[in-house]
Design an enzyme around this catalytic site. Structure first.
Site, mmCIF file in Angstrom:
data_model
loop_
_atom_site.group_PDB
_atom_site.id
_atom_site.type_symbol
_atom_site.label_atom_id
_atom_site.label_comp_id
_atom_site.label_asym_id
_atom_site.label_seq_id
_atom_site.Cartn_x
_atom_site.Cartn_y
_atom_site.Cartn_z
ATOM 1 N N MET A 60 1.362 -5.758 12.599
ATOM 2 C CA MET A 60 1.983 -6.264 13.727
ATOM 3 C C MET A 60 3.340 -5.583 14.112
ATOM 4 O O MET A 60 3.685 -5.547 15.235
ATOM 5 C CB MET A 60 2.707 -7.782 13.526
ATOM 6 N N SER A 76 -22.862 -22.948 -19.266
ATOM 7 C CA SER A 76 -23.994 -23.863 -19.880
ATOM 8 C C SER A 76 -25.149 -24.220 -18.746
ATOM 9 O O SER A 76 -24.944 -23.878 -17.566
ATOM 10 C CB SER A 76 -23.334 -25.285 -20.340
ATOM 11 N N HIS A 130 -6.091 0.275 7.687
ATOM 12 C CA HIS A 130 -6.822 -1.012 8.338
ATOM 13 C C HIS A 130 -6.750 -0.643 9.939
ATOM 14 O O HIS A 130 -6.092 -0.312 10.398
ATOM 15 C CB HIS A 130 -5.951 -2.377 8.152
ATOM 16 N N GLU A 174 -9.238 -21.877 -13.919
ATOM 17 C CA GLU A 174 -10.378 -21.404 -14.498
ATOM 18 C C GLU A 174 -10.883 -20.238 -13.582
ATOM 19 O O GLU A 174 -11.833 -19.419 -13.977
ATOM 20 C CB GLU A 174 -11.256 -22.454 -15.042
ATOM 21 N N GLN A 208 0.713 -1.208 -0.143
ATOM 22 C CA GLN A 208 -0.173 0.008 0.050
ATOM 23 C C GLN A 208 0.817 1.289 0.270
ATOM 24 O O GLN A 208 0.682 2.125 -0.433
ATOM 25 C CB GLN A 208 -0.986 -0.038 1.273
ATOM 26 N N ASP A 255 -13.122 -6.959 7.503
ATOM 27 C CA ASP A 255 -11.863 -7.199 7.011
ATOM 28 C C ASP A 255 -11.280 -8.447 7.088
ATOM 29 O O ASP A 255 -10.546 -9.385 6.079
ATOM 30 C CB ASP A 255 -10.705 -5.981 7.037
HETATM 31 P P1 NDP Z 1 3.856 -4.374 3.466
HETATM 32 O O1 NDP Z 1 3.937 -5.692 4.262
HETATM 33 O O2 NDP Z 1 3.669 -4.402 2.171
HETATM 34 O O3 NDP Z 1 4.788 -3.155 4.279
HETATM 35 C C1 NDP Z 1 6.080 -3.273 3.710
HETATM 36 C C2 NDP Z 1 6.657 -2.187 4.213
HETATM 37 O O4 NDP Z 1 6.832 -2.055 5.806
HETATM 38 C C3 NDP Z 1 8.036 -1.972 3.716
HETATM 39 O O5 NDP Z 1 8.378 -0.534 3.439
HETATM 40 C C4 NDP Z 1 8.899 -2.409 4.666
HETATM 41 O O6 NDP Z 1 10.000 -1.950 4.560
HETATM 42 C C5 NDP Z 1 8.261 -2.195 6.223
HETATM 43 N N1 NDP Z 1 8.416 -3.026 6.886
HETATM 44 C C6 NDP Z 1 8.243 -4.301 7.101
HETATM 45 N N2 NDP Z 1 8.526 -4.893 8.185
HETATM 46 C C7 NDP Z 1 8.860 -3.841 9.075
HETATM 47 C C8 NDP Z 1 9.483 -3.842 10.304
HETATM 48 N N3 NDP Z 1 9.740 -4.992 11.053
HETATM 49 N N4 NDP Z 1 9.963 -2.586 10.720
HETATM 50 C C9 NDP Z 1 9.998 -1.547 9.991
HETATM 51 N N5 NDP Z 1 9.309 -1.782 8.712
HETATM 52 C C10 NDP Z 1 9.062 -2.520 8.264
HETATM 53 O O7 NDP Z 1 2.578 -3.748 4.283
HETATM 54 P P2 NDP Z 1 1.042 -3.779 3.514
HETATM 55 O O8 NDP Z 1 0.943 -2.567 2.378
HETATM 56 O O9 NDP Z 1 0.554 -5.030 2.916
HETATM 57 O O10 NDP Z 1 -0.095 -3.403 4.521
HETATM 58 C C11 NDP Z 1 0.214 -1.989 5.068
HETATM 59 C C12 NDP Z 1 -1.362 -1.557 5.910
HETATM 60 O O11 NDP Z 1 -2.379 -1.770 4.849
HETATM 61 C C13 NDP Z 1 -1.822 -2.586 6.720
HETATM 62 O O12 NDP Z 1 -2.445 -1.813 7.967
HETATM 63 C C14 NDP Z 1 -2.656 -3.572 6.037
HETATM 64 O O13 NDP Z 1 -3.473 -4.014 6.855
HETATM 65 C C15 NDP Z 1 -3.092 -2.433 5.210
HETATM 66 N N6 NDP Z 1 -3.647 -3.167 3.890
HETATM 67 C C16 NDP Z 1 -3.126 -3.813 3.198
HETATM 68 C C17 NDP Z 1 -3.477 -4.217 2.018
HETATM 69 C C18 NDP Z 1 -2.763 -4.912 0.871
HETATM 70 O O14 NDP Z 1 -3.230 -5.125 -0.094
HETATM 71 N N7 NDP Z 1 -1.597 -5.534 1.385
HETATM 72 C C19 NDP Z 1 -5.070 -3.870 1.654
HETATM 73 C C20 NDP Z 1 -5.875 -2.900 2.515
HETATM 74 C C21 NDP Z 1 -5.169 -2.739 3.530
HETATM 75 P P3 NDP Z 1 11.186 -2.837 4.143
HETATM 76 O O15 NDP Z 1 11.312 -2.839 2.838
HETATM 77 O O16 NDP Z 1 12.688 -2.144 4.791
HETATM 78 O O17 NDP Z 1 11.411 -4.201 4.820
HETATM 79 MG MG MG Z 2 -8.920 -6.286 2.919
HETATM 80 MG MG MG Z 3 -6.514 -7.231 5.668
#
Ligand code: NDP
Ligand code: MG
Ligand code: MG
Length: 332
Positions: A84, A252, A108, A231, A28, A191
């Site tokens: 987390m 079908s 979220h 599919e 995101q 969600d």
């Molecule tokens: P990601 O898992 O893609 O986040 C990755 C980012 O967080 C990277 O910039 C990474 O940096 C950094 N990161 C990962 N681990 C750590 C750590 N231990 N300490 C500090 N930085 C860290 O997150 P999402 O985009 O999947 O999710 C973000 C939010 O969006 C959440 O709240 C999720 O629930 C929500 N959301 C997500 C959706 C999705 O499609 N994934 C859909 C709708 C909501 P580095 O590269 O340095 O590791």
């Molecule tokens: Mg969702």
């Molecule tokens: Mg979710």
């Protein structure tokens, strides 16, 4: 009826002179940072470490800074790091460095709803939750569309939290489609329920169970794979475009009759009872507790599950069929 907002209901004005810190540049984070910037807003990317995200952000023309430095300048702080991780980053980097009254924004509701983050009463706390993966949030935006989202306000000392939530939603393209007003509780619980029972868990296990049933009966895995897994995309695409009615028109009469009768036989009351159980576990907070404990132990269940799936006959079969699938994809 749900309250729905579109582009005319939203203005960028409430945030156009604000500094927006996007924390995280993953699924995101990257999509939001790019879309908000392309919408003319003032974005700074804040990251914990100079890893892959950092490199990607630089490649995309950002000058990322460490989380605390982004937070110090920010009027709006958006959490786009894993659920987390958010509470640790909040406690160690955000809370000690944020300007008084800076907004805290989430995609979220998990950390707020389950009280893992306890924001200062002087901050507006709101959510824009896209209902689609980050890559799609970016892709639709660049093509003039937008992924729908949910918006919610948890704390509103300024009285302007909803206007700002709508502005962010507009900035990422979501109001081009439409956004629905909800609460942190409703977004969080639905969600989690959706990803567990349908989008991630349910669909995958439904396909895997069907695949394995055919293979156990002696049918060729390649045939089973096309039938029960590959599919699915074509069927889901039709549901997405035309609903269940449209999908049923496209198959079908034999498939209609079999689908309408055997679908309910397989996905029966027992399955729905289990869905209720899954919902209960989310609503009681038991799932959150379990997930936090899993995370704190280094996510062994995720590791094991991923390994099991990677080595499964389904995935082996997909690897064998990959060239056929690739060759068949539309060329334009
Ligand atoms: P990601 O898992 O893609 O986040 C990755 C980012 O967080 C990277 O910039 C990474 O940096 C950094 N990161 C990962 N681990 C750590 C750590 N231990 N300490 C500090 N930085 C860290 O997150 P999402 O985009 O999947 O999710 C973000 C939010 O969006 C959440 O709240 C999720 O629930 C929500 N959301 C997500 C959706 C999705 O499609 N994934 C859909 C709708 C909501 P580095 O590269 O340095 O590791
Ligand atoms: Mg969702
Ligand atoms: Mg979710």
């Amino acid at each position: 009826l749900a309250k729905i907002y579109t582009d005319q209901d939203a203005s960028l004005d409430p945030i156009k002179d604000k500094k927006i810190a996007v924390l995280g540049y993953g699924n995101q984070g990257r999509a939001w940072a790019l879309n908000l910037r392309d919408s003319g807003l003032n974005v700074i990317v804040g990251l914990e470490r100079e890893g892959n995200s950092w490199k990607q952000a630089v490649q995309d023309g950002f000058q990322p800074v460490h989380t605390e430095d982004a937070v110090k300048q920010a009027d709006i702080i958006i959490f786009l790091i894993p659920d987390m991780v958010q509470r640790y980053v909040y406690r160690e980097k955000v809370q000690p460095n944020m300007k008084e009254g800076a907004d805290l924004v989430f995609a979220h509701g998990f950390n707020i709803h389950y009280k893992l983050i306890d924001p200062p009463s002087t901050s507006d706390v709101y959510m824009v939750a896209p209902k689609g993966p980050g890559a799609t949030v970016r892709d639709f935006y660049t093509k003039g569309g937008g992924v729908p989202a949910l918006v919610a306000v948890q704390q509103n000392p300024s009285g302007k939290a909803m206007e700002k939530a709508l502005a962010i939603a507009k900035g990422i393209g979501a109001t081009r489609a439409g956004v629905i007003e909800t609460t942190f509780k409703e977004e969080t619980e639905t969600d989690l329920f959706g990803e567990q029972t349908t989008l991630v868990g349910g669909v995958m296990e439904l396909m895997r169970s069907a695949f394995r049933t055919l293979v156990e009966l002696g049918y060729q895995p390649e045939v089973a794979y096309f039938e029960t897994i590959n599919e699915m995309k074509m069927i889901v695409d039709i549901i997405y475009e035309k609903g269940f009615t449209g999908m049923l028109k496209a198959v079908s009469d034999t498939a209609k009759y079999g689908g309408l009768t055997v679908g309910k036989f397989v996905i029966n009351e027992e399955v729905r009872k289990r869905m209720l159980e899954a919902a209960e576990k989310i609503r009681s907070g038991k799932f959150a507790e379990e997930w936090i404990e899993e995370y704190n132990r280094g996510s062994p269940t995720i590791k094991e599950g991923l390994e099991e799936i990677e080595n499964s006959l389904e995935e082996q079969t997909r690897r064998r069929l990959k060239e056929i699938i690739e060759r068949g994809k539309p060329k334009s």
